[in-house]
Design an enzyme around this catalytic site. Structure first.
Site, PDB file in Angstrom:
ATOM      1  CB  SER A   8      -0.964  -0.037   0.993  1.00 18.61           C
ATOM      2  OG  SER A   8      -1.225   1.325   1.462  1.00 18.61           O
ATOM      3  CG  ASP A  35      -4.963   2.497   0.837  1.00 17.08           C
ATOM      4  OD1 ASP A  35      -6.095   1.637   1.000  1.00 17.08           O
ATOM      5  OD2 ASP A  35      -4.431   2.486   1.186  1.00 17.08           O
ATOM      6  CG  HIS A  66      -9.410   0.843  -0.322  1.00 15.94           C
ATOM      7  ND1 HIS A  66      -8.921   0.500   0.460  1.00 15.94           N
ATOM      8  CD2 HIS A  66     -10.674   0.764  -0.151  1.00 15.94           C
ATOM      9  CE1 HIS A  66      -9.907   0.158   2.107  1.00 15.94           C
ATOM     10  NE2 HIS A  66     -10.938  -0.064   1.563  1.00 15.94           N
ATOM     11  CG  MET A  68     -10.836   3.375   2.488  1.00  8.39           C
ATOM     12  SD  MET A  68     -10.090   3.074   3.372  1.00  8.39           S
ATOM     13  CE  MET A  68      -8.822   3.573   1.714  1.00  8.39           C
ATOM     14  CG  PHE A 143      -5.782   6.622  10.515  1.00  9.69           C
ATOM     15  CD1 PHE A 143      -4.920   7.960   9.424  1.00  9.69           C
ATOM     16  CD2 PHE A 143      -6.824   6.651  10.511  1.00  9.69           C
ATOM     17  CE1 PHE A 143      -5.932   9.119  10.665  1.00  9.69           C
ATOM     18  CE2 PHE A 143      -7.925   7.743  11.256  1.00  9.69           C
ATOM     19  CZ  PHE A 143      -7.417   8.591  11.253  1.00  9.69           C
ATOM     20  N   GLY A 145      -0.579   1.505   9.513  1.00  7.85           N
ATOM     21  CA  GLY A 145      -0.401   0.951  10.829  1.00  7.85           C
ATOM     22  C   GLY A 145      -1.104   0.491  12.150  1.00  7.85           C
ATOM     23  N   GLY A 176      -4.974  -4.243   5.950  1.00  8.48           N
ATOM     24  CA  GLY A 176      -4.946  -3.585   7.230  1.00  8.48           C
ATOM     25  C   GLY A 176      -4.362  -4.472   8.642  1.00  8.48           C
ATOM     26  N   GLY A 177      -2.993  -4.244   8.830  1.00  2.00           N
ATOM     27  CA  GLY A 177      -2.421  -4.265   9.964  1.00  2.00           C
ATOM     28  C   GLY A 177      -1.428  -6.232   9.164  1.00  2.00           C
ATOM     29  N   GLY A 197       0.908  -1.945   4.820  1.00  3.59           N
ATOM     30  CA  GLY A 197       1.524  -0.996   3.782  1.00  3.59           C
ATOM     31  C   GLY A 197       2.495  -0.870   4.853  1.00  3.59           C
TER      32      GLY A 197
HETATM   33  C1  DX5 Z   1      -6.456   1.135   5.676  1.00  2.00           C
HETATM   34  C2  DX5 Z   1      -5.841   1.371   3.681  1.00  2.00           C
HETATM   35  C3  DX5 Z   1      -4.831   0.084   4.084  1.00  2.00           C
HETATM   36  C4  DX5 Z   1      -4.392   0.222   4.120  1.00  2.00           C
HETATM   37  C5  DX5 Z   1      -2.405  -0.094   5.412  1.00  2.00           C
HETATM   38  O1  DX5 Z   1      -7.283   2.498   5.745  1.00  2.00           O
HETATM   39  O2  DX5 Z   1      -7.198   0.777   3.336  1.00  2.00           O
HETATM   40  O3  DX5 Z   1      -5.138  -0.291   2.525  1.00  2.00           O
HETATM   41  O4  DX5 Z   1      -2.200   1.020   3.833  1.00  2.00           O
HETATM   42  O5  DX5 Z   1      -1.590  -0.198   5.680  1.00  2.00           O
HETATM   43  P1  DX5 Z   1      -1.205  -1.244   7.045  1.00  2.00           P
HETATM   44  O6  DX5 Z   1      -0.601  -2.545   6.563  1.00  2.00           O
HETATM   45  O7  DX5 Z   1      -0.571  -0.396   8.017  1.00  2.00           O
HETATM   46  O8  DX5 Z   1      -2.108  -1.632   8.249  1.00  2.00           O
HETATM   47 ZN    ZN Z   2      -6.391  -0.203   1.479  1.00  2.00          ZN
END
Ligand code: DX5
Ligand code: ZN
Length: 214
Positions: A8, A35, A66, A68, A143, A145, A176-177, A197
């Site tokens: 990401s 994102d 993606h 949002m 977000f 992380g 995510g995570g 990410g």
């Molecule tokens: C969160 C995003 C993710 C984000 C993941 O809203 O959709 O794609 O970049 O980041 P990490 O891998 O750090 O959780």
């Molecule tokens: Zn995403």
């Protein structure tokens, strides 16, 4: 592990976005995960169409976008023109989800649906056969992380069952995570695509991080 990795760009240094894109291009990663946040559907604002268009010139691998954002239908053709290959909209942002999915496919892109941690995966039952990708959120979107939500494993299993039952070919993407500590278990449970990410761009050596997650 037989799966695809989609780093990401949200966690990359935005002053060096081109370098991040080139790093993904030269790596074992399959897709660029991109994102887009509007500060309304989620509390954060990231980047939008002109940025995607600029980095598209430096990439050959698919752009997995993606959204949002609220009212994503208004921007479907604009994201296609900016270079999106997959366009994912949120179940929670689409009162006419079936129509949104058809519009994405009619615009020539793969259609994805993202689903927040509180939404039951059964809500996808009646669109499952029409979509190419489910983006199962394993954090609350907005977000990078954040901490992985453990209930995701049970949700993957439920989604796999739903996919079989509905005769769908949709890929299951976890967002995510995700990191080295949970990647294998996610794939073993049924994840087809891992988004990463912070575990890539927050690592000392992002190329090595991609290699170990891919
Ligand atoms: C969160 C995003 C993710 C984000 C993941 O809203 O959709 O794609 O970049 O980041 P990490 O891998 O750090 O959780
Ligand atoms: Zn995403």
């Amino acid at each position: 592990m037989a799966h695809l990795l989609a780093p990401s760009l949200l966690s990359a240094d935005f002053a060096e976005l081109r370098k991040a894109v080139e790093l993904i291009e030269g790596s074992e990663a399959a897709w660029h995960h991109i994102d887009v946040m509007d500060g309304v559907f989620v509390p954060n604002i990231s980047f939008g169409l002109p940025v995607i268009k600029s980095i598209r010139k430096h990439a050959r691998k698919p752009f997995d976008v993606h959204l949002m954002i609220v009212e994503p239908d208004r921007y479907i053709s604009a994201f296609r023109d900016a270079g999106a290959d997959h366009l994912t909209v949120h179940l929670e942002a689409c009162p006419h989800l079936h129509r949104s999915v058809q519009a994405i496919k009619a615009a020539g892109m793969k259609a994805g649906v993202a689903i927040n941690p509180h939404s039951n995966v059964s809500l996808l039952e009646d669109v499952m056969a029409d979509i190419d990708l489910v983006c199962l959120m394993s954090v609350n979107p907005g977000f990078g992380g954040q901490k992985f939500i453990e209930r995701t494993y049970a949700r993957i299993s439920a989604l796999k069952e739903l996919r079989t039952r509905s005769g769908s070919q949709a890929l299951i993407e976890i967002d995510g995570g995700v990191g080295l500590e949970n990647a294998r278990k996610l794939v073993d449970t049924g994840a087809d695509v891992l988004v990463a990410g912070n575990s890539v761009f927050g690592a000392q050596a992002p190329a090595a991080a991609i290699r170990s997650l891919a």
